[in-house]
Design a protein around this motif. Structure first.
Motif, PDB file in Angstrom:
ATOM      1  N   GLU A 100      -8.420   7.289   8.562  1.00 39.36           N
ATOM      2  CA  GLU A 100      -8.239   8.171   7.534  1.00 39.36           C
ATOM      3  C   GLU A 100      -7.385   9.291   7.817  1.00 39.36           C
ATOM      4  O   GLU A 100      -6.508   9.803   6.954  1.00 39.36           O
ATOM      5  CB  GLU A 100      -9.723   8.765   7.122  1.00 39.36           C
ATOM      6  CG  GLU A 100     -10.614   7.758   6.395  1.00 39.36           C
ATOM      7  CD  GLU A 100     -12.071   8.340   6.336  1.00 39.36           C
ATOM      8  OE1 GLU A 100     -12.737   7.856   5.395  1.00 39.36           O
ATOM      9  OE2 GLU A 100     -12.459   9.190   7.195  1.00 39.36           O
ATOM     10  N   ALA A 114      -9.656   0.930   9.599  1.00 37.95           N
ATOM     11  CA  ALA A 114     -10.058   1.551   8.120  1.00 37.95           C
ATOM     12  C   ALA A 114     -11.452   0.856   7.611  1.00 37.95           C
ATOM     13  O   ALA A 114     -12.162   1.283   6.992  1.00 37.95           O
ATOM     14  CB  ALA A 114      -8.909   1.178   7.014  1.00 37.95           C
ATOM     15  N   VAL A 165       0.428   1.380   6.685  1.00 38.11           N
ATOM     16  CA  VAL A 165      -0.557   2.451   6.155  1.00 38.11           C
ATOM     17  C   VAL A 165      -1.707   1.253   5.404  1.00 38.11           C
ATOM     18  O   VAL A 165      -1.355   0.163   5.211  1.00 38.11           O
ATOM     19  CB  VAL A 165       0.111   2.881   4.946  1.00 38.11           C
ATOM     20  CG1 VAL A 165       0.844   4.266   5.810  1.00 38.11           C
ATOM     21  CG2 VAL A 165       0.900   2.427   3.870  1.00 38.11           C
ATOM     22  N   ASP A 223      -3.605   6.772   6.189  1.00 39.36           N
ATOM     23  CA  ASP A 223      -3.554   6.635   4.591  1.00 39.36           C
ATOM     24  C   ASP A 223      -2.466   6.541   4.075  1.00 39.36           C
ATOM     25  O   ASP A 223      -1.529   7.452   4.127  1.00 39.36           O
ATOM     26  CB  ASP A 223      -4.519   8.017   4.371  1.00 39.36           C
ATOM     27  CG  ASP A 223      -4.668   8.071   2.760  1.00 39.36           C
ATOM     28  OD1 ASP A 223      -5.601   7.416   2.383  1.00 39.36           O
ATOM     29  OD2 ASP A 223      -4.096   8.863   2.135  1.00 39.36           O
ATOM     30  N   ASP A 272      -4.621   1.454   2.340  1.00 42.73           N
ATOM     31  CA  ASP A 272      -5.432   2.307   1.239  1.00 42.73           C
ATOM     32  C   ASP A 272      -6.998   2.481   1.608  1.00 42.73           C
ATOM     33  O   ASP A 272      -7.630   1.722   1.405  1.00 42.73           O
ATOM     34  CB  ASP A 272      -5.319   1.679  -0.165  1.00 42.73           C
ATOM     35  CG  ASP A 272      -5.921   2.279  -1.318  1.00 42.73           C
ATOM     36  OD1 ASP A 272      -6.706   3.434  -1.085  1.00 42.73           O
ATOM     37  OD2 ASP A 272      -5.807   2.120  -2.451  1.00 42.73           O
ATOM     38  N   THR A 273      -7.015   3.860   2.324  1.00 43.45           N
ATOM     39  CA  THR A 273      -8.527   3.880   2.993  1.00 43.45           C
ATOM     40  C   THR A 273      -9.427   4.172   1.761  1.00 43.45           C
ATOM     41  O   THR A 273     -10.837   3.668   2.093  1.00 43.45           O
ATOM     42  CB  THR A 273      -8.310   5.190   3.703  1.00 43.45           C
ATOM     43  OG1 THR A 273      -8.114   6.348   3.021  1.00 43.45           O
ATOM     44  CG2 THR A 273      -7.502   4.803   4.948  1.00 43.45           C
ATOM     45  N   ALA A 274      -9.199   4.395   0.479  1.00 42.50           N
ATOM     46  CA  ALA A 274     -10.115   4.514  -0.499  1.00 42.50           C
ATOM     47  C   ALA A 274     -10.614   3.161  -0.787  1.00 42.50           C
ATOM     48  O   ALA A 274     -11.746   3.031  -1.380  1.00 42.50           O
ATOM     49  CB  ALA A 274      -9.561   5.303  -1.546  1.00 42.50           C
ATOM     50  N   SER A 323       0.829  -1.230  -0.052  1.00 42.91           N
ATOM     51  CA  SER A 323      -0.069   0.019   0.032  1.00 42.91           C
ATOM     52  C   SER A 323       0.757   1.143  -0.008  1.00 42.91           C
ATOM     53  O   SER A 323       0.560   2.062  -0.609  1.00 42.91           O
ATOM     54  CB  SER A 323      -0.731   0.026   1.069  1.00 42.91           C
ATOM     55  OG  SER A 323      -1.817  -0.973   1.119  1.00 42.91           O
TER      56      SER A 323
END
Length: 458
Positions: free
Chosen positions: A412, A354, A223, A416, A225-227, A42
């Motif tokens: 977030e 997340a 980390v 992120d 990938d919050t999206a 990520s």
């Protein structure tokens, strides 16, 4: 004798790389398929989105390209990088290097790359390495690591350290003749004193590393990938069917424990005892995933009430793991209040947050950044009764729902991948220390040079 070469790319000197984008080599003591590998993937994807190029050299499986991030397995022969790995590294033409953790094989590879290419490099510290060192190092560990944990050790301190090292054992470990993968003291000392900066998994470890080595540390957490990690991806019918296949029927609160179960801590035993106490009043089920250094079946049989169904998923593939995180009611990361836990941030916590999952974990260290009952349920001591009281709060569905949004917002803000990748690029672009400041470690470095001269294949 080569001395200590150091080549600062224009990017690190204040300008930009020749191609306009930094090329970052990561050296990682595991594979793409584990917890650290997932967050590095990520992070790499975040760096690529900012214009960087990334090559991840891992000790384990997971080769190939994923979202613009290249992965390859590094090879060692007699403790030196093999020819195929050298071809891959030279073809990549890195501007700098990040070594993840301080495990023996990754340190051997990273230090040799630095020696030959003159790369500046940074260390990503994931946890305090003293506990695994004291548990697994085959030699005498008495005060060995601490002897050089100072910004500028004197000649007498280096001589005392060198005199305490079992060089026959050390050379056997370097050459891979002892099958040892954990912390090796000489390589660790060289890595920290030669590195150009330190990244730490969370604030307590960053402060500790700055104190020990006098180098500025940035925060580089595990980390996500919050999206891409969007909560609510599993419907109720699928959840019921899937959990039923794991022997979990009825209206039970499903607790999920993933990650390594360590044999130098009582935390898993304490957790099972707390679960058993809560199970007297609420129906529970337990999911397990990850590695264990204990005989898990024996520990479960001894400490967990037989009214609690258990499913051990082993080492599930990443997408399967994420599905079970979504199906669980709470993610449990139990921990005792020791120095090892104070200085780490387990990688499964950012993923859970997340995905808007309530987390049960310890207040010690990372937990001090959270509010009990708001983003997580936190234990403040090592008493089974207190752990049971905190676990019982997670049996309330309304309470879990209230926490879930707070957990997502924290992830977030802090975890992120894109935001953290930008911070890493900014940090790495700061001026590096000059090589002359590290001359005090030359007696140790010469021992490693002899190893490369005898076995190296560059």
């Amino acid at each position: 004798m080569r001395g200590l070469p150091l080549r600062l790319p224009g990017w690190l000197g204040g300008g930009a790389p020749a191609n306009g984008h930094p090329r970052i080599l990561f050296v990682h003591a595991s594979s793409r398929l584990g917890s650290s590998g997932n967050y590095l993937q990520s992070l790499g994807a975040g760096l690529v989105r900012h214009g960087a190029a990334c090559l991840m050299l891992g000790e384990g499986r997971g080769q190939g390209a994923h979202d613009g991030v290249a992965w390859a397995r590094f090879g060692l022969r007699n403790g030196c990088i093999d020819a195929a790995t050298w071809r891959r590294v030279r073809a990549f033409e890195p501007d700098l290097m990040v070594m993840v953790g301080v495990r023996a094989k990754a340190m051997l590879a990273a230090l040799e790359i630095r020696h030959v290419l003159g790369l500046p490099f940074f260390i990503q510290c994931e946890d305090d390495d003293r506990a695994p060192f004291e548990r697994y190092y085959p030699g005498d560990t008495a005060n060995l690591l601490e002897m050089l944990d100072t910004p500028a050790p004197t000649a007498d301190q280096v001589a005392a350290f060198a005199g305490a090292v079992d060089w026959q054992l050390t050379r056997a470990l370097w050459q891979g003749r002892a099958g040892y993968r954990s912390v090796e003291p000489v390589l660790r000392a060289l890595s920290f004193h030669l590195c150009d900066g330190i990244a730490a998994i969370w604030h307590p470890l960053a402060r500790e590393m700055e104190r020990r080595f006098g180098k500025p540390a940035m925060i580089l957490p595990p980390v996500v990938d919050t999206a891409a990690l969007v909560p609510g991806g599993v419907d109720a019918s699928l959840r019921r069917r899937t959990l039923a296949k794991q022997g979990m029927t009825g209206d039970r609160t499903v607790l999920f424990v993933s990650g390594t179960i360590y044999d130098f801590s009582d935390e898993f035993r304490l957790f099972l005892q707390a679960v058993s106490e809560v199970a007297q009043r609420h129906p529970l089920a337990l999911l397990l995933a990850g590695r264990s250094r204990l005989d898990t079946d024996r520990v479960l049989a001894r400490y967990l009430a037989d009214t609690v169904p258990v499913a051990n998923l082993g080492m599930p593939a990443w997408q399967r793991y994420l599905r079970f995180v979504e199906m669980a009611d709470a993610i449990c990361v139990p921990g005792v209040a020791d120095e090892f836990n104070r200085l780490r941030l387990p990688g499964r916590i950012p993923v859970a947050m997340a995905l808007a999952k309530p987390v049960f974990t310890f207040r010690h260290g990372f937990g001090e950044s959270l509010e009990d009952g708001r983003e997580a349920v936190l234990t403040r001591d090592d008493e089974v009764g207190h752990w049971a009281e905190q676990l019982e709060r997670l049996c309330d569905a309304a309470f879990r729902k209230e926490m879930s949004g707070n957990a997502r917002r924290f992830a977030e803000q802090e975890f992120d991948a894109g935001a953290v990748a930008k911070r890493l690029l900014d940090y790495a672009g700061q001026p590096s220390r000059a090589a002359g400041e590290m001359s005090y470690v030359m007696p140790l470095y010469r021992q490693l040079e002899r190893h490369w001269e005898h076995h190296g294949q560059q």
